[in-house]
Design an enzyme around this catalytic site. Structure first.
Site, PDB file in Angstrom:
ATOM      1  N   GLU A  12      18.263  53.479  76.522  1.00  7.06           N
ATOM      2  CA  GLU A  12      18.480  54.920  76.364  1.00  7.06           C
ATOM      3  C   GLU A  12      17.691  55.491  75.191  1.00  7.06           C
ATOM      4  O   GLU A  12      17.357  56.672  75.170  1.00  7.06           O
ATOM      5  CB  GLU A  12      19.980  55.198  76.162  1.00  7.06           C
ATOM      6  CG  GLU A  12      20.808  54.916  77.409  1.00  7.06           C
ATOM      7  CD  GLU A  12      22.304  54.775  77.124  1.00  7.06           C
ATOM      8  OE1 GLU A  12      23.074  54.819  78.090  1.00  7.06           O
ATOM      9  OE2 GLU A  12      22.697  54.601  75.960  1.00  7.06           O
ATOM     10  N   MET A 193      31.899  54.792  76.834  1.00  4.98           N
ATOM     11  CA  MET A 193      32.532  53.809  75.948  1.00  4.98           C
ATOM     12  C   MET A 193      32.352  54.107  74.456  1.00  4.98           C
ATOM     13  O   MET A 193      32.626  53.243  73.637  1.00  4.98           O
ATOM     14  CB  MET A 193      31.988  52.407  76.290  1.00  4.98           C
ATOM     15  CG  MET A 193      32.275  52.020  77.739  1.00  4.98           C
ATOM     16  SD  MET A 193      31.600  50.431  78.246  1.00  4.98           S
ATOM     17  CE  MET A 193      32.612  49.301  77.311  1.00  4.98           C
ATOM     18  N   ASP A 217      26.702  56.552  87.613  1.00  2.30           N
ATOM     19  CA  ASP A 217      27.488  55.863  88.649  1.00  2.30           C
ATOM     20  C   ASP A 217      28.791  56.645  88.838  1.00  2.30           C
ATOM     21  O   ASP A 217      29.048  57.588  88.099  1.00  2.30           O
ATOM     22  CB  ASP A 217      27.776  54.410  88.218  1.00  2.30           C
ATOM     23  CG  ASP A 217      28.539  54.359  86.904  1.00  2.30           C
ATOM     24  OD1 ASP A 217      27.897  54.317  85.854  1.00  2.30           O
ATOM     25  OD2 ASP A 217      29.791  54.421  86.926  1.00  2.30           O
TER      26      ASP A 217
HETATM   27  N1  ADE Z   1      28.867  54.306  81.222  1.00  3.97           N
HETATM   28  C1  ADE Z   1      28.213  54.529  82.371  1.00  3.97           C
HETATM   29  N2  ADE Z   1      29.000  54.291  83.424  1.00  3.97           N
HETATM   30  C2  ADE Z   1      30.185  53.903  82.943  1.00  3.97           C
HETATM   31  C3  ADE Z   1      31.399  53.497  83.535  1.00  3.97           C
HETATM   32  N3  ADE Z   1      31.531  53.439  84.856  1.00  3.97           N
HETATM   33  N4  ADE Z   1      32.426  53.155  82.720  1.00  3.97           N
HETATM   34  C4  ADE Z   1      32.280  53.192  81.385  1.00  3.97           C
HETATM   35  N5  ADE Z   1      31.154  53.551  80.766  1.00  3.97           N
HETATM   36  C5  ADE Z   1      30.107  53.909  81.535  1.00  3.97           C
END
Ligand code: ADE
Length: 251
Positions: A12, A193, A217
């Protein structure tokens, strides 16, 4: 004005790092703080690594040692709100630690002694970031990310959203957990996170902060596969494009 910018992952941050000039790098506690010029503005850029402890300790060092006027966290997130698609961007108007639970049901997510569940971000930074993301999506995104990747990720016309970002020390890739979060967190847009840990540190130091996340996602049973591909091929472009448009537009 000095901008503190944090990303969790090497993928990133790498394009931003390669665009910095006049750099001085200071290593503190296994983190490289790069102080220099980025798109004409004074910036301290650092990779926090993943999770709430890593990002809180990085934000603390950043603020204490480099005294930025604001802190912006950039990266990816899993979209939970049904309206979100891969490639959309979320600007967090508030951040919550979704794994914080002292065992009193009506106080779930509340940080003891602070008495806060939701940490607010800075309204004027958020507005400037919304504008920057729109500019990037309309102008440069298609030059940066080849068509085959846009097709692979199903990205057509990404949208910009404002909403709650929930952080926890878990990669969410499970339908049941996804639904639990959507039910329990107010106005939940996406999960990641780090953001809420950084927002808490900024709150305690009284430094304005913002969190900007591109959706990689859907935080459900398919997430692991989507995430790795997206971070590798697209996230770095969104991060650089957004920060370039944002910093260039700043006075
Ligand atoms: N960062 C990107 N996708 C994530 C996910 N599904 N859960 C936690 N942090 C993320």
């Amino acid at each position: 004005m000095k901008y503190g910018i944090i990303c969790a992952m090497e993928e990133e941050i790498r394009l931003l790092l390669s665009d910095m000039t006049d750099c001085t790098v200071t290593e503190i506690a296994h983190r490289a703080f790069t102080h220099g010029t980025l798109y004409g503005k004074e910036v301290v850029l650092v990779q926090s690594r993943i999770g709430k402890v890593a990002s809180a300790s990085t934000a603390t060092t950043l603020i204490d040692r480099f005294a930025p006027d604001c802190v912006i966290f950039c990266g990816t997130a899993g979209g939970v709100a049904p309206s979100l698609h891969v490639g959309d961007v979320v600007i967090g108007d508030k951040l919550v630690q979704h794994d914080f639970d002292c065992g009193v049901p009506e106080r779930i997510f509340e940080i003891p002694l602070l008495g806060i569940k939701y940490f607010k971000t800075d309204a004027s930074l958020n507005q400037a970031l919304v504008n920057a993301v729109k500019n990037y999506i309309n102008d440069e995104m298609r030059n940066d990310i080849p068509d085959r990747y846009l097709k692979e990720f199903g990205i057509q016309s990404p949208a910009v959203h404002t909403g709650t970002i929930a952080s926890g020390d878990q990669f969410i890739c499970d339908n049941e957990k996804n639904q639990w979060l959507y039910t329990h967190v107010n106005d939940l847009a996406c999960v990641e996170m780090e953001g809420a840990a950084v927002a808490q540190v900024c709150y305690e130091f009284d430094v304005p902060c913002a969190v900007v996340r591109v959706i990689s996602d859907s935080a459900n049973d398919d997430s692991n596969v989507d995430f790795a591909r997206f971070v590798e091929e697209a996230a770095c472009h969104f991060t650089r494009g957004t920060m370039k448009a944002f910093l260039t537009a700043q006075k």
